[in-house]
Motif scaffolding. Structure first.
Motif, PDB file in Angstrom:
ATOM      1  N   ASP A   3       3.502  -1.017   7.485  1.00 22.51           N
ATOM      2  CA  ASP A   3       2.114  -0.663   7.731  1.00 22.51           C
ATOM      3  C   ASP A   3       1.216  -1.514   6.834  1.00 22.51           C
ATOM      4  N   ILE A   5      -2.215  -1.077   5.577  1.00 20.13           N
ATOM      5  CA  ILE A   5      -3.281  -0.088   5.461  1.00 20.13           C
ATOM      6  C   ILE A   5      -4.551  -0.803   5.006  1.00 20.13           C
ATOM      7  N   CYS A   6      -5.614  -0.733   5.807  1.00 17.80           N
ATOM      8  CA  CYS A   6      -6.824  -1.525   5.572  1.00 17.80           C
ATOM      9  C   CYS A   6      -8.001  -0.628   5.215  1.00 17.80           C
ATOM     10  N   THR A  14     -13.898   0.649  10.741  1.00 15.38           N
ATOM     11  CA  THR A  14     -12.637  -0.006  11.092  1.00 15.38           C
ATOM     12  C   THR A  14     -12.828  -1.261  11.932  1.00 15.38           C
ATOM     13  N   THR A  21      -5.438  -5.941  14.785  1.00 15.11           N
ATOM     14  CA  THR A  21      -4.536  -5.077  15.549  1.00 15.11           C
ATOM     15  C   THR A  21      -3.962  -5.813  16.749  1.00 15.11           C
ATOM     16  N   ARG A  29       2.330  -3.399  11.396  1.00 13.67           N
ATOM     17  CA  ARG A  29       1.451  -2.460  12.088  1.00 13.67           C
ATOM     18  C   ARG A  29       0.148  -2.361  11.297  1.00 13.67           C
ATOM     19  N   CYS A  31      -3.200  -0.750  10.204  1.00 15.19           N
ATOM     20  CA  CYS A  31      -3.661   0.635  10.158  1.00 15.19           C
ATOM     21  C   CYS A  31      -5.029   0.717   9.475  1.00 15.19           C
ATOM     22  N   VAL A  33      -8.403   2.269   8.160  1.00 15.92           N
ATOM     23  CA  VAL A  33      -8.740   3.622   7.727  1.00 15.92           C
ATOM     24  C   VAL A  33     -10.228   3.868   7.958  1.00 15.92           C
ATOM     25  N   LEU A  61      -3.044   9.495   4.350  1.00 12.65           N
ATOM     26  CA  LEU A  61      -2.066   8.420   4.532  1.00 12.65           C
ATOM     27  C   LEU A  61      -0.632   8.882   4.292  1.00 12.65           C
ATOM     28  N   SER A  64       2.153   7.103   6.158  1.00 13.10           N
ATOM     29  CA  SER A  64       2.417   5.716   5.744  1.00 13.10           C
ATOM     30  C   SER A  64       3.197   5.654   4.442  1.00 13.10           C
ATOM     31  N   HIS A  69       4.951  -0.257   3.302  1.00 14.69           N
ATOM     32  CA  HIS A  69       3.531  -0.448   3.548  1.00 14.69           C
ATOM     33  C   HIS A  69       2.919  -1.408   2.535  1.00 14.69           C
TER      34      HIS A  69
END
Length: 237
Positions: A3, A5-6, A14, A21, A29, A31, A33, A61, A64, A69
């Motif tokens: 993942d 995670i942004c 987002t 994406t 992946r 993701c 936030v 999260l 995740s 991640h």
């Protein structure tokens, strides 16, 4: 599968991560936030201090944390991502494979004035310096009344956060910066070199929002760096 995670910039949602994406290769992946106070969470009260925001992220999260991640943050998001890593390290929790910080100096944030306390006119003028040609509040003035409280809360999060004396994170840190960023010089990003067990720094043409201007190039270079520093297989192509 990992993942990515942004976490967004102050007042951001987002949307800046949506190109990723579609562009992310196999095994990654993306993701983004959505923090309280914007987009699908527009009716939720934004956090104005770091600690309750981190509490929310810990819970939000949770899925995740159970998977491999990486934490990525742009501008305000970079400081929040770093603070989240510090907290999880202190409590002995799972850490990301790497931390990626973009267009932000290491905290504490030192400014001549605290932006979250400025009057509306001066605050807008300072925000214009971040993105002179594309300030959304100039194009859509009606957004200002809606988003001003969110911006002030986000700015308060980073302007009141002081990590104090901290230990080096046992993970790599990757810094990204825009060569024409008027607010965060590439040399300022070198301060992140002491934050982790390894460090890499990549510079891109563009200003504070170089990520928006060349999303594919930034994602490609970042992914290459992640593979080099974490030992993960390189993406095809």
């Amino acid at each position: 599968m990992r993942d990515l995670i942004c976490l967004p910039y102050a007042g951001g949602g987002t949307s800046i991560f949506h190109p990723w994406t579609q562009q992310a290769g196999p095994g990654l992946r993306v993701c983004p936030v959505c923090l309280p106070g914007r987009e699908g969470r527009i009716g939720e009260t934004p956090f104005a201090r770091m600690s309750p925001l981190l509490d929310w992220l810990e819970t939000h999260l949770e899925a995740s944390w159970q998977r491999p991640h990486i934490l990525f943050g742009h501008s305000m998001g970079g400081i929040v991502a770093y603070a989240l890593c510090l907290r999880r390290m202190r409590f002995g929790r799972t850490l990301p494979q790497a931390l990626v910080v973009s267009a932000c100096r290491p905290p504490p944030v030192r400014r001549d004035v605290q932006m979250h306390r400025l009057g509306g006119t001066e605050l807008r003028a300072r925000l214009r310096a971040y993105d002179p040609a594309n300030l959304a509040y100039d194009t859509y003035p009606e957004l200002w009344d809606l988003m001003e409280p969110v911006l002030r809360a986000d700015l308060a999060v980073i302007e009141t956060f002081d990590p104090g004396q901290v230990a080096r994170l046992p993970i790599p840190v990757i810094a990204l910066s825009g060569l024409q960023d008027p607010l965060v010089a590439s040399d300022d990003m070198a301060g992140w070199s002491d934050a982790g067990c390894a460090f890499d720094h990549h510079r891109f043409d563009g200003g504070h929002f170089f990520l928006r201007d060349a999303p594919a190039a930034v994602l490609h270079r970042m992914t290459q760096s992640l593979c080099e520093l974490t030992g993960a297989p390189a993406p095809p192509g």
